[in-house]
Each structure stands twice: as C-alpha cells, then as structure tokens.
Design an enzyme around this catalytic site. Structure first.
Site, PDB file in Angstrom:
ATOM      1  N   HIS A  22       0.831  -1.210   0.000  1.00 37.74           N
ATOM      2  CA  HIS A  22       0.000   0.000   0.000  1.00 37.74           C
ATOM      3  C   HIS A  22       0.868   1.263   0.000  1.00 37.74           C
ATOM      4  O   HIS A  22       0.477   2.280  -0.567  1.00 37.74           O
ATOM      5  CB  HIS A  22      -0.920  -0.003   1.230  1.00 37.74           C
ATOM      6  CG  HIS A  22      -1.943  -1.100   1.185  1.00 37.74           C
ATOM      7  ND1 HIS A  22      -3.260  -0.890   0.855  1.00 37.74           N
ATOM      8  CD2 HIS A  22      -1.825  -2.439   1.384  1.00 37.74           C
ATOM      9  CE1 HIS A  22      -3.916  -2.048   0.869  1.00 37.74           C
ATOM     10  NE2 HIS A  22      -3.063  -2.992   1.198  1.00 37.74           N
ATOM     11  N   ASP A 114      -5.875   5.799   1.804  1.00 36.19           N
ATOM     12  CA  ASP A 114      -6.094   4.422   1.359  1.00 36.19           C
ATOM     13  C   ASP A 114      -7.541   4.010   1.693  1.00 36.19           C
ATOM     14  O   ASP A 114      -8.068   4.357   2.752  1.00 36.19           O
ATOM     15  CB  ASP A 114      -5.111   3.506   2.099  1.00 36.19           C
ATOM     16  CG  ASP A 114      -5.030   2.123   1.476  1.00 36.19           C
ATOM     17  OD1 ASP A 114      -3.977   1.818   0.893  1.00 36.19           O
ATOM     18  OD2 ASP A 114      -6.010   1.351   1.564  1.00 36.19           O
TER      19      ASP A 114
HETATM   20  C1  UDX Z   1      -0.390  -6.571  -0.011  1.00 37.15           C
HETATM   21  C2  UDX Z   1      -1.378  -7.680  -0.323  1.00 37.15           C
HETATM   22  O1  UDX Z   1      -0.900  -8.937   0.047  1.00 37.15           O
HETATM   23  C3  UDX Z   1      -1.758  -7.627  -1.770  1.00 37.15           C
HETATM   24  O2  UDX Z   1      -2.614  -8.706  -2.075  1.00 37.15           O
HETATM   25  C4  UDX Z   1      -2.446  -6.319  -2.036  1.00 37.15           C
HETATM   26  O3  UDX Z   1      -2.829  -6.252  -3.402  1.00 37.15           O
HETATM   27  C5  UDX Z   1      -1.507  -5.182  -1.668  1.00 37.15           C
HETATM   28  O4  UDX Z   1      -1.058  -5.335  -0.335  1.00 37.15           O
HETATM   29  P1  UDX Z   1       1.981  -7.630  -0.907  1.00 37.15           P
HETATM   30  O5  UDX Z   1       1.562  -8.959  -0.431  1.00 37.15           O
HETATM   31  O6  UDX Z   1       3.231  -7.095  -0.376  1.00 37.15           O
HETATM   32  O7  UDX Z   1       0.809  -6.560  -0.751  1.00 37.15           O
HETATM   33  O8  UDX Z   1       2.107  -7.798  -2.512  1.00 37.15           O
HETATM   34  P2  UDX Z   1       2.176  -6.793  -3.714  1.00 37.15           P
HETATM   35  O9  UDX Z   1       0.920  -6.035  -3.900  1.00 37.15           O
HETATM   36  O10 UDX Z   1       2.595  -7.600  -4.868  1.00 37.15           O
HETATM   37  O11 UDX Z   1       3.307  -5.741  -3.341  1.00 37.15           O
HETATM   38  C6  UDX Z   1       4.634  -6.093  -3.128  1.00 37.15           C
HETATM   39  C7  UDX Z   1       5.521  -4.952  -3.555  1.00 37.15           C
HETATM   40  O12 UDX Z   1       6.811  -5.212  -3.045  1.00 37.15           O
HETATM   41  C8  UDX Z   1       5.643  -4.815  -5.070  1.00 37.15           C
HETATM   42  O13 UDX Z   1       5.578  -3.461  -5.442  1.00 37.15           O
HETATM   43  C9  UDX Z   1       7.003  -5.392  -5.378  1.00 37.15           C
HETATM   44  O14 UDX Z   1       7.670  -4.770  -6.464  1.00 37.15           O
HETATM   45  C10 UDX Z   1       7.752  -5.133  -4.090  1.00 37.15           C
HETATM   46  N1  UDX Z   1       8.807  -6.145  -3.897  1.00 37.15           N
HETATM   47  C11 UDX Z   1       8.471  -7.449  -3.688  1.00 37.15           C
HETATM   48  C12 UDX Z   1      10.117  -5.747  -3.975  1.00 37.15           C
HETATM   49  O15 UDX Z   1      10.419  -4.562  -4.188  1.00 37.15           O
HETATM   50  N2  UDX Z   1      11.084  -6.679  -3.795  1.00 37.15           N
HETATM   51  C13 UDX Z   1      10.817  -7.987  -3.576  1.00 37.15           C
HETATM   52  O16 UDX Z   1      11.766  -8.766  -3.427  1.00 37.15           O
HETATM   53  C14 UDX Z   1       9.461  -8.383  -3.510  1.00 37.15           C
END
Ligand code: UDX
Length: 448
Positions: A22, A114
C-alpha cells in the site's frame, strides 16, 4: 509518460496504509501529483514509516498508531486484519489532531487516503475536507468484495469447495472466495471490507491503480454502482522509474548472475511483503524448483517461513542439487528484475502490485495466491487475461514451471502478455485513457 506540471500551489495530504503493498502505490501517486504541481504532505504512522530521505520534495508528518503501546499485537499474515481494524480505531484522534495542526499552517485542497483507512471519511467530513480514496487493488476485486454480504447470506463462505464460477461473479469461484477468507479472523475481515466499501462510496472520488482497458467490464459496473468520479490512472509505477519506497533493503548482488543467464530462462519467485508459509510448503517449493531443472531467482523474505529466521528450513541436499542454477535473496528490486530480458516467468502470490508489474513487462505468471485480493487477481490472470497458470495444491510444481518456460502454451501466454503490455503503454501515452483520467483528476482536485 506525460506528467507536465501546471502552475498550482495547492497542498494535498496523503495517508498511506503502512504496508509495503500500500505504501508503494501511495508514494508513487504522491510523485505523480507532485509532478502535476501539487504540494504534498505525507501523513504516516510510526509503524512502518516510509524512508523520508528518498523524498526530499515532500513534507512528512508522523502520527501515533497505538501499536507500540499494545503488546498483544504480533504482526503477521494472520493478524493483518486485526491490526488494520485496530489502527482504524487507534489513529482517529492522532490523525484528526495532525490535520488540525496542518490546517492552521495552510489550507488543504483535499485528503487522499487508502480505502482501508475507512475511519478517515468521518474525520474528513467533520473538518469539511474532501476525501479522495486511493484503492490500491483492482476494480474487479472491489466488485467481488461488494458482493460478500450476499455471498455470506447465501452460504458461499461456509460451503465446501466448488470449482464452478459463481453466477454474476464469473470467473470467480467459491474456491477463490474461500481463499479470500482462509483464516480464523473471518469476522474481522467482513467488518473491514464492509466499512471500506461504505466509506469508499461516501468519498468525493476514487483513484485506481489500474487502467480501463484491462478491466473494461468492471469499470462500467463501478461507474454505475459507485456514484462518485472514478480515476483509473495506473499502473502508477510506469510514470517514474522504480522509486524506492521499499521498507526492506534491496539486494542487487545477484544482478551479475542474472546478466549471464539466457533470454527468458529464469523463473523469478516472490510472494510479496506479507505472505507466510509453513515449513512443508517451503520444502515443497524448494523441491519443485530443483526438480524443474530450470534457472531461478527466489526471494525468501526473512521471517516468511514460520519458525525460521531465513533459510534454515531449506531441505538437505537442495543447494548441492541446484548449484549455479539458482539464486536466493532476501529482497530484490522487483520491477527491475521483471524487466530483465533473462526472466521468463514470475511465480507469484498475485498481490496487485506484483500482478501489474508483471503485466507491464509482458512476463507470464504462475499463480499461487494466499489470501486477500490475491485469489481474485490470480483468477483474472489465468481465466480472463490468460497470461498465467494456476498452481494448485496437489499439482506437480516442476511440470507447471516447464509448461510456462518451455511449452508452446507458455509462448502463447507470453504473446498475450506482450499485447497487454502494449495496451498499458497506449493507455499511459498522450490521448490514452489513463493519461486522460490523470488530467481529469487534476482538474477535479482543482475544483474542490
Ligand atoms: C499486499 C497484499 O498482500 C496484496 O494482495 C495487495 O494487493 C496489496 O497489499 P503484498 O503482499 O506485499 O501486498 O504484494 P504486492 O501487492 O505484490 O506488493 C509487493 C511490492 O513489493 C511490489 O511493489 C514489489 O515490487 C515489491 N517487492 C516485492 C520488492 O520490491 N522486492 C521484492 O523482493 C518483492
């Protein structure tokens, strides 16, 4: 992408939910609006506060969230909803006080918060401030969430797993819905979702990190059901090169390894910032990767395997088996990795940011959703956009990986993914729908 500035000295106050998935889109949005000439104040919780030194152009104001005082809340996937529910109560007064202090200094044109910060609508109303919602997930997801009370009444949250699409919600199945509610905190989740929907509908507008061409049918339903102006201006990360709002330090040491790999040969594996797995799931993943005989780059976030600090649960013999073929890191510059020519497939949990980042680089996906919006995103990836395959329990991981990397089927997914990538670029370009929506958003804020 066009982000020409117009003279304008109006201040916006943005309030991200303090989780990586987020924070990223909110700070990207802050950058987009700053480039349009707005002054930006970021209000943030002490918990997971963003790295201010990366954003000298913004003003930051910290508020107390009550978490550090509450010793009983131990944050992990299973407690995310209780934590968000807790903060929606504990932040009311600190947030209001912060706004009152800011308003003494200068006017605020509008608040952007948000969607999961549902309490901010009543605070905004009490101060006569317009609030625009940032919804960080897909439009299709909110339509499914909006249907949850009816699904609950009709027993869909209790029944045994069915693979057929739910009438009116196709391609979503009851199996997907049960994954959305896969934990013991179901009641807290229902409460959170219904407050989020109610207060999103009460806002002055909704900004979406998606684009119209990707979600045409959801867009037309939302335009009717959510009677507020909608601004699908995403994907946000395409406006600026990967700007660092990372809470974890990114490891880049593997880049020289990645540079040496052949085109489209590497499986990139990452399950985002929250998902946790048990030791058995982790061991299965490891053997799936090893048995596929493919090259891989695997992000294992410290603490993401229950009971382990980092890699202690790797099965014996795994490292010797994969040798130079595999690379494991704690956290990667994901957007850069997905854009690398050597990456052939993304094995993902389908968080919305990860899903969009993959689409933008034309990389097909292997989908292993956990919870929240992820099962919904994954279903669209596999059944609607057809740029990925679902990896369900009981399936042979190595076989699924080979299907996408080596088989004709994978090539077809890649073709479709490339055509989505072209649609993204057209939408963000001059005259494209996302570009026009952004202009409309700026005009709209200036009228508030
Ligand atoms: C959470 C929820 O799980 C997700 O379902 C919702 O849509 C947003 O909030 P998260 O699980 O962290 O997020 O997943 P995601 O939305 O994919 O965001 C992860 C972020 O971390 C991405 O922007 C990705 O680029 C970043 N990331 C991930 C990195 O920079 N490095 C990494 O090694 C892994």
């Amino acid at each position: 992408m066009s982000t020409e500035s117009r003279p304008n000295d109006r201040r916006l106050a943005l309030f991200p939910l303090p989780f990586q998935g987020h924070i990223n889109p909110m700070l990207q949005l802050a950058n987009i609006l700053h480039a349009k000439g707005f002054k930006i104040t970021i209000i943030h919780t002490v918990f997971n506060s963003p790295n201010q030194s990366n954003y000298p152009q913004f003003t930051f104001k910290s508020i107390s969230d009550g978490l550090s005082e509450s010793k009983n809340i131990n944050f992990n996937l299973d407690t995310t909803n209780p934590v968000v529910n807790f903060m929606n109560r504990s932040c009311i007064e600190p947030f209001k006080d912060c706004l009152l202090r800011l308003l003494k200094e200068e006017p605020i044109a509008c608040l952007i918060t948000d969607a999961l910060w549902h309490f901010t609508q009543s605070v905004a109303d009490s101060l006569n401030l317009p609030r625009i919602v940032l919804r960080t997930s897909s439009m299709s997801c909110i339509l499914v969430y909006a249907a949850i009370p009816i699904l609950n009444e009709n027993g869909y949250l209790k029944t045994t797993i069915q693979e057929d699409p739910i009438p009116d919600l196709a391609p979503i199945t009851n199996k997907d819905i049960l994954k959305v509610f896969n934990d013991e905190f179901k009641e807290g989740k229902l409460e959170l979702i219904s407050s989020m929907i109610k207060n999103t509908k009460a806002a002055s507008g909704i900004i979406w990190n998606t684009f119209k061409e990707l979600e045409e049918s959801a867009f037309s339903v939302i335009s009717q059901d959510f009677c507020v102006p909608n601004f699908p201006i995403g994907p946000f990360h395409k406006y600026f090169p990967a700007y660092s709002s990372s809470l974890l330090e990114q490891d880049r040491s593997f880049m020289s390894w990645l540079d040496q790999q052949p085109d489209r040969s590497v499986v990139y594996v990452s399950f985002g910032s929250i998902a946790q797995m048990d030791e058995v799931g982790f061991t299965d993943m490891a053997w799936g990767l090893a048995n596929s005989k493919q090259r891989f780059l695997w992000v294992v976030r410290p603490g993401s395997v229950s009971g382990s600090e980092w890699l202690e649960s790797l099965p014996e013999g795994f490292i010797e088996e994969v040798g130079e073929r595999g690379c494991i890191v704690k956290w990667a510059p994901q957007q850069e990795v997905l854009a690398h020519r050597a990456v052939g497939v993304f094995w993902t949990h389908n968080g919305w940011n990860s899903t969009l980042e993959s689409i933008c680089e034309g990389v097909p996906m292997i989908c292993s959703p956990y919870s929240y919006d992820q099962p919904i995103n994954a279903r669209y990836v596999t059944d609607v956009w057809r740029v990925g395959v679902m990896l369900d329990n009981g399936m042979e991981t190595a076989r699924v990986i080979k299907r996408v990397i080596e088989d004709k089927e994978g090539g077809e997914m890649r073709e479709r993914s490339k055509s989505l990538q072209e649609k993204v670029n057209l939408s963000l370009g001059k005259g494209g729908s996302a570009n026009q929506s952004l202009e409309n958003l700026v005009d709209y804020i200036l009228t508030l």
